[in-house]
Write an enzyme that holds these catalytic residues in place. Structure first.
Site, PDB file in Angstrom:
ATOM      1  N   GLY A  25     -35.606  41.469  52.335  1.00 50.21           N
ATOM      2  CA  GLY A  25     -34.761  40.478  51.666  1.00 50.21           C
ATOM      3  C   GLY A  25     -33.740  39.867  52.600  1.00 50.21           C
ATOM      4  N   ALA A  26     -34.166  39.601  53.829  1.00 51.78           N
ATOM      5  CA  ALA A  26     -33.220  39.199  54.884  1.00 51.78           C
ATOM      6  C   ALA A  26     -32.995  37.688  54.958  1.00 51.78           C
ATOM      7  CB  ALA A  26     -33.714  39.717  56.239  1.00 51.78           C
ATOM      8  N   TYR A 168     -32.452  46.210  35.126  1.00 48.67           N
ATOM      9  CA  TYR A 168     -31.887  46.154  36.491  1.00 48.67           C
ATOM     10  C   TYR A 168     -31.061  47.418  36.752  1.00 48.67           C
ATOM     11  CZ  TYR A 168     -29.001  44.399  40.391  1.00 48.67           C
ATOM     12  OH  TYR A 168     -28.359  44.246  41.591  1.00 48.67           O
TER      13      TYR A 168
HETATM   14  N1  NAD Z   1     -24.639  39.982  44.955  1.00 46.96           N
HETATM   15  C1  NAD Z   1     -24.127  41.026  44.323  1.00 46.96           C
HETATM   16  O1  NAD Z   1     -23.016  40.953  43.733  1.00 46.96           O
HETATM   17  C2  NAD Z   1     -24.841  42.344  44.318  1.00 46.96           C
HETATM   18  C3  NAD Z   1     -24.182  43.441  43.741  1.00 46.96           C
HETATM   19  C4  NAD Z   1     -24.814  44.664  43.737  1.00 46.96           C
HETATM   20  C5  NAD Z   1     -26.054  44.829  44.311  1.00 46.96           C
HETATM   21  N2  NAD Z   1     -26.686  43.746  44.869  1.00 46.96           N
HETATM   22  C6  NAD Z   1     -27.986  43.987  45.499  1.00 46.96           C
HETATM   23  O2  NAD Z   1     -27.955  43.466  46.813  1.00 46.96           O
HETATM   24  C7  NAD Z   1     -29.264  43.116  47.224  1.00 46.96           C
HETATM   25  C8  NAD Z   1     -29.299  41.688  47.747  1.00 46.96           C
HETATM   26  O3  NAD Z   1     -28.936  40.807  46.699  1.00 46.96           O
HETATM   27  P1  NAD Z   1     -28.293  39.368  46.979  1.00 46.96           P
HETATM   28  O4  NAD Z   1     -27.111  39.245  46.092  1.00 46.96           O
HETATM   29  O5  NAD Z   1     -28.149  39.137  48.443  1.00 46.96           O
HETATM   30  O6  NAD Z   1     -29.440  38.440  46.334  1.00 46.96           O
HETATM   31  P2  NAD Z   1     -30.296  37.236  46.987  1.00 46.96           P
HETATM   32  O7  NAD Z   1     -31.106  36.703  45.872  1.00 46.96           O
HETATM   33  O8  NAD Z   1     -29.377  36.303  47.701  1.00 46.96           O
HETATM   34  O9  NAD Z   1     -31.205  37.968  48.052  1.00 46.96           O
HETATM   35  C9  NAD Z   1     -32.326  38.729  47.683  1.00 46.96           C
HETATM   36  C10 NAD Z   1     -33.403  38.485  48.710  1.00 46.96           C
HETATM   37  O10 NAD Z   1     -34.545  39.285  48.375  1.00 46.96           O
HETATM   38  C11 NAD Z   1     -35.694  38.478  48.563  1.00 46.96           C
HETATM   39  N3  NAD Z   1     -36.803  38.965  47.738  1.00 46.96           N
HETATM   40  C12 NAD Z   1     -36.938  38.898  46.401  1.00 46.96           C
HETATM   41  N4  NAD Z   1     -38.129  39.364  46.030  1.00 46.96           N
HETATM   42  C13 NAD Z   1     -38.782  39.735  47.163  1.00 46.96           C
HETATM   43  C14 NAD Z   1     -40.060  40.289  47.431  1.00 46.96           C
HETATM   44  N5  NAD Z   1     -40.937  40.530  46.449  1.00 46.96           N
HETATM   45  N6  NAD Z   1     -40.370  40.583  48.711  1.00 46.96           N
HETATM   46  C15 NAD Z   1     -39.515  40.326  49.708  1.00 46.96           C
HETATM   47  N7  NAD Z   1     -38.304  39.785  49.523  1.00 46.96           N
HETATM   48  C16 NAD Z   1     -37.933  39.485  48.255  1.00 46.96           C
HETATM   49  C17 NAD Z   1     -35.261  37.081  48.140  1.00 46.96           C
HETATM   50  O11 NAD Z   1     -36.140  36.068  48.631  1.00 46.96           O
HETATM   51  C18 NAD Z   1     -33.865  37.018  48.747  1.00 46.96           C
HETATM   52  O12 NAD Z   1     -33.881  36.535  50.074  1.00 46.96           O
HETATM   53  C19 NAD Z   1     -30.160  43.359  46.008  1.00 46.96           C
HETATM   54  O13 NAD Z   1     -30.735  44.642  46.103  1.00 46.96           O
HETATM   55  C20 NAD Z   1     -29.180  43.319  44.861  1.00 46.96           C
HETATM   56  O14 NAD Z   1     -29.658  44.004  43.740  1.00 46.96           O
HETATM   57  C21 NAD Z   1     -26.110  42.508  44.875  1.00 46.96           C
END
Ligand code: NAD
Length: 257
Positions: A25-26, A168
Site C-alpha cells: 500500500g505504498a 473494519y
Molecule cells: N488514515 C487513518 O486515519 C488511519 C488510521 C488508522 C489506521 N489506518 C490504516 O493505515 C493503513 C493505510 O491507510 P491510509 O489512510 O494511508 O489509506 P490510503 O487509502 O491512502 O492507502 C491505502 C493504500 O493501500 C492500497 N491498497 C488497497 N487495496 C490494495 C490491494 N488489494 N493490494 C495492494 N494495495 C492495496 C491502496 O491503493 C492505497 O495506496 C491502512 O492499513 C489503514 O487501515 C489509517
C-alpha cells in the site's frame, strides 16, 4: 556537536542502512510515508500497490532523492502477486529483512445493518487474511537468516470501538491478535513482530466527519503519514530489538492504551 557524528550514530543505532523491506500500500497516504522514511534511512524498498501511476510517482520521487525503491504492481489478494513481491526483494536486495503490512481498505462508514456477508468477507480478506498470507510467504526467508522485523498496521478502531464499520474494526483487531500470537511463536527465530494502531492520520481514508475535536487529539492536530513512518522505522530497526508482540499507538494522545 559535529552533525556528521550525530547522523552516523543515529544510523548505527537504528542499523537500517542496506536492509531490505517490502511495504504494501505504498502508493498513497501512510504507506507512501513509511516508504519515504525507510528509504531516507538507507533501506532498499520494494513498494507494492495496485495504483500503478501513484506508485510510480512515489518511487520516482524517492529514487530522485537518493533512495533505492522498486515499484511493483502487487494486489495483496493475489498469492501470485505476493510471491512476486517476495521474489523481487530476494533477487534485488538479497532477502526480506522487513515486512510492513500497510495496505488495507475501509468500509466507508457502514453500520452493522448495512453490511451483508459479501461485504464482511471482502474486508476481512483484504485487511486480515492478506496480512496472514504475506507473512507466511516471507517467513521462510526470515527463518533462513534467523532474523526479521514484521510491522503490521492496525487501527485505533480495533481498540476503542468506533461509530461504524464493525468489519473494519474486527479485521484490525485480528491483526493485533495475530501479531501477538506470532510474536510468541517466532521469537526463537529472532523474528520480531509488532503492530501500529494509529489514531487519525491525514489521508484520503479519513471520513468527512472526523476532526481533531471529535477524536480528542490532545496535541491539537491530525497525524501525518510521516508520524507513522517514524514509528515504523523504529519498529523495523535494531533500536526496537527488545520489542515483540507490542502495539504502539501514535495518536496524539487521542486515547491511552
Ligand atoms: N488514515 C487513518 O486515519 C488511519 C488510521 C488508522 C489506521 N489506518 C490504516 O493505515 C493503513 C493505510 O491507510 P491510509 O489512510 O494511508 O489509506 P490510503 O487509502 O491512502 O492507502 C491505502 C493504500 O493501500 C492500497 N491498497 C488497497 N487495496 C490494495 C490491494 N488489494 N493490494 C495492494 N494495495 C492495496 C491502496 O491503493 C492505497 O495506496 C491502512 O492499513 C489503514 O487501515 C489509517
Amino acid at each position: 556537536m559535529n552533525e556528521r557524528y550525530v547522523i552516523q550514530s543515529m544510523y548505527d543505532y537504528f542499523k537500517l542502512a542496506g536492509k531490505s523491506a517490502i511495504v504494501t500500500g505504498a502508493a498513497n497516504g501512510i504507506g507512501a510515508g513509511i516508504a519515504e522514511t525507510l528509504s531516507s534511512l538507507g533501506v532498499n524498498v520494494v513498494a507494492c500497490d495496485i495504483e500503478d501511476d501513484a506508485l510510480a510517482e512515489v518511487a520516482r520521487r524517492l529514487n530522485e532523492a537518493g533512495g533505492t525503491v522498486t515499484p511493483l504492481h502487487c494486489d495483496i489478494r493475489r498469492t501470485e502477486d505476493i510471491d512476486r513481491a517476495v521474489q523481487t526483494a530476494v533477487d534485488s536486495y538479497g532477502g526480506v529483512d522487513i515486512l510492513v503490512n500497510n495496505a488495507a481498505g475501509c468500509g466507508g462508514g457502514k453500520k452493522i445493518d448495512d453490511i451483508d456477508d459479501a461485504e464482511w468477507d471482502r474486508l476481512i480478506e483484504l485487511n486480515l487474511t492478506c496480512v496472514y498470507k504475506f507473512i507466511m510467504r516471507v517467513l521462510p526467508h526470515m527463518r533462513a537468516k534467523k532474523s526479521g522485523k514484521i510491522v503490521n498496521i492496525s487501527s485505533g478502531a480495533a481498540i476503542t470501538g468506533d461509530w461504524s464499520d464493525p468489519h473494519y474494526a474486527a479485521a484490525k483487531g485480528g491483526v493485533i491478535s495475530l501479531g501477538r500470537e506470532l510474536a510468541v511463536e517466532l521469537a526463537k527465530d529472532h523474528i520480531y513482530i509488532n503492530t501500529i494502531a494509529p489514531g487519525l492520520i491525514r489521508t484520503r481514508m479519513v471520513l468527512p466527519w472526523e476532526s481533531v475535536e471529535a477524536n480528542n487529539i490532545l496535541v491539537g492536530r491530525l497525524g501525518e503519514p510521516g508520524d507513522i513512518g517514524a514509528t515504523t522505522a523504529f519498529l523495523a530497526s535494531a533500536a526496537s530489538d527488545f520489542y515483540t508482540g507490542q502495539v504502539l499507538c501514535p495518536n496524539g494522545g487521542s486515547w491511552m492504551y
